[in-house]
Scaffold this motif. Structure first.
Motif, short mmCIF file in Angstrom:
data_model
loop_
_atom_site.label_atom_id
_atom_site.label_comp_id
_atom_site.label_asym_id
_atom_site.label_seq_id
_atom_site.Cartn_x
_atom_site.Cartn_y
_atom_site.Cartn_z
N THR A 170 14.25 127.64 39.61
CA THR A 170 15.40 127.92 38.76
C THR A 170 16.66 127.34 39.39
OG1 THR A 170 14.38 129.95 37.93
CG2 THR A 170 16.77 129.79 37.73
N LEU A 171 17.57 126.90 38.53
CA LEU A 171 18.90 126.49 38.95
C LEU A 171 19.90 127.39 38.24
CD1 LEU A 171 20.89 124.48 40.35
CD2 LEU A 171 20.82 123.17 38.20
N ILE A 172 20.68 128.12 39.03
CA ILE A 172 21.82 128.84 38.45
C ILE A 172 22.96 127.83 38.45
CG2 ILE A 172 23.48 130.70 38.73
CD1 ILE A 172 21.23 132.38 39.94
N THR A 173 23.37 127.44 37.26
CA THR A 173 24.41 126.43 37.11
C THR A 173 25.79 127.07 37.25
OG1 THR A 173 24.50 126.71 34.70
CG2 THR A 173 22.95 125.07 35.57
N VAL A 174 26.79 126.23 37.48
CA VAL A 174 28.15 126.76 37.59
C VAL A 174 28.56 127.34 36.24
CG1 VAL A 174 28.81 125.20 39.46
CG2 VAL A 174 29.22 124.53 37.09
N ALA A 175 29.50 128.26 36.28
CA ALA A 175 29.97 128.91 35.06
C ALA A 175 30.64 127.90 34.14
CB ALA A 175 30.96 130.01 35.42
N SER A 176 30.47 128.10 32.86
CA SER A 176 31.03 127.16 31.88
C SER A 176 32.55 127.13 31.90
CB SER A 176 30.51 127.49 30.48
OG SER A 176 30.93 128.79 30.10
N LEU A 198 30.71 131.99 44.11
CA LEU A 198 30.44 130.60 44.45
C LEU A 198 30.12 129.79 43.19
CD1 LEU A 198 28.31 130.90 47.72
CD2 LEU A 198 30.73 130.25 47.50
N ALA A 199 29.37 130.38 42.27
CA ALA A 199 29.01 129.70 41.02
C ALA A 199 30.08 129.85 39.95
CB ALA A 199 27.68 130.25 40.50
N LYS A 200 30.87 130.88 40.04
CA LYS A 200 31.90 131.11 39.04
C LYS A 200 33.20 130.36 39.34
CE LYS A 200 32.32 135.38 37.53
NZ LYS A 200 32.40 136.86 37.50
N SER A 201 33.54 130.23 40.61
CA SER A 201 34.86 129.70 40.96
C SER A 201 34.89 128.53 41.93
CB SER A 201 35.71 130.82 41.58
OG SER A 201 35.81 131.92 40.71
N TYR A 202 33.83 128.34 42.70
CA TYR A 202 33.89 127.36 43.78
C TYR A 202 33.00 126.13 43.58
CZ TYR A 202 36.63 130.83 46.23
OH TYR A 202 37.61 131.72 46.57
N ASP A 238 13.03 118.99 33.67
CA ASP A 238 12.55 119.96 32.68
C ASP A 238 11.67 121.05 33.29
OD1 ASP A 238 13.92 118.72 30.62
OD2 ASP A 238 12.22 117.45 30.07
N SER A 239 11.17 120.84 34.50
CA SER A 239 10.33 121.86 35.13
C SER A 239 11.16 122.95 35.82
CB SER A 239 9.38 121.21 36.14
OG SER A 239 10.09 120.75 37.27
N VAL A 240 12.47 122.75 35.86
CA VAL A 240 13.37 123.73 36.48
C VAL A 240 14.08 124.51 35.38
CG1 VAL A 240 15.42 124.02 37.95
CG2 VAL A 240 13.71 122.28 38.53
N THR A 241 13.98 125.84 35.44
CA THR A 241 14.69 126.70 34.50
C THR A 241 16.17 126.69 34.86
OG1 THR A 241 12.75 128.11 34.29
CG2 THR A 241 14.86 129.06 33.63
N LYS A 242 17.03 126.59 33.84
CA LYS A 242 18.47 126.63 34.07
C LYS A 242 19.05 127.93 33.52
CE LYS A 242 17.53 122.14 34.21
NZ LYS A 242 16.17 121.71 33.86
N LEU A 243 19.83 128.60 34.35
CA LEU A 243 20.53 129.81 33.95
C LEU A 243 22.00 129.63 34.31
CD1 LEU A 243 18.12 132.57 35.31
CD2 LEU A 243 18.42 131.87 32.93
N PRO A 244 22.90 129.84 33.36
CA PRO A 244 24.32 129.66 33.69
C PRO A 244 24.87 130.85 34.46
CG PRO A 244 24.09 130.39 31.42
CD PRO A 244 22.69 130.17 31.95
N ALA A 245 25.79 130.55 35.37
CA ALA A 245 26.53 131.63 36.03
C ALA A 245 27.35 132.34 34.95
CB ALA A 245 27.44 131.07 37.11
N MET A 246 27.68 133.57 35.22
CA MET A 246 28.48 134.33 34.27
C MET A 246 29.90 133.80 34.22
SD MET A 246 27.15 138.13 35.01
CE MET A 246 25.46 138.54 34.75
N ARG A 247 30.46 133.82 33.05
CA ARG A 247 31.83 133.37 32.88
C ARG A 247 32.79 134.34 33.55
NH1 ARG A 247 33.27 130.28 28.43
NH2 ARG A 247 34.94 131.74 28.04
N SER A 248 33.93 133.83 33.96
CA SER A 248 34.95 134.69 34.57
C SER A 248 35.74 135.44 33.50
CB SER A 248 35.92 133.85 35.41
OG SER A 248 35.22 133.31 36.51
N LYS A 249 35.86 134.82 32.32
CA LYS A 249 36.62 135.43 31.24
C LYS A 249 35.73 135.55 30.02
CE LYS A 249 40.85 133.50 32.94
NZ LYS A 249 41.67 132.33 32.98
#
Length: 134
Positions: A9-15, A88-92, A121-132
């Motif tokens: 899994t990859l936790i992506t940076v927040a949108s 780290l994923a939300k702000s940095y 495509d073999s890695v699941t992507k989950l977004p970091a939670m938004r700050s707002k």
């Protein structure tokens, strides 16, 4: 026992992040971001999410090493926020990649590795939670 661990899994940076690249959080404040960064930077795939989150908690609470085994079980007896809520994923500008064994590494959003993981495509992507809120 609850868990915050992921696999492949990859936790992506927040949108809504303003970060254009992975940046080091400020040092000397003892913040969660600083502590997570120090534990993970240059230590790829050595810790699980559960180990990282609990270590930061235990360090901040001053839990002695000899009491951490018991404290870990108590800590995860109830659900806990995962690294999707990490500053780290939300702000940095850092993503978290989890390998097949659930071990994690920091991946800067501006890196070739991050781009490769996004396209895999073999890695699941989950977004970091938004700050707002939207």
């Amino acid at each position: 026992m609850h868990s915050t661990n992921y696999r492949r899994t990859l936790i992506t940076v927040a949108s809504d992040t303003r970060a254009q690249k992975g940046t080091e959080p400020p040092h000397g404040k003892g913040s969660i971001a600083e502590r997570q960064y120090v534990l993970l930077h240059n230590r790829e795939y050595q810790l699980t999410s559960d180990e990282l989150i609990f270590t930061v908690y235990a360090d901040r609470q001053g839990i002695p090493a000899q009491e951490r085994g018991r404290a870990l079980k108590e800590y995860y007896a109830q659900g806990r926020a995962c690294l999707r809520s990490s500053p780290l994923a939300k702000s940095y500008g850092w993503g978290f990649h989890f390998d097949d064994d659930g071990l994690l590494a920091l991946v800067p959003v501006d890196s070739q590795r991050y781009a490769e993981l996004i396209e895999d495509d073999s890695v699941t992507k989950l977004p970091a939670m938004r700050s707002k809120r939207a």
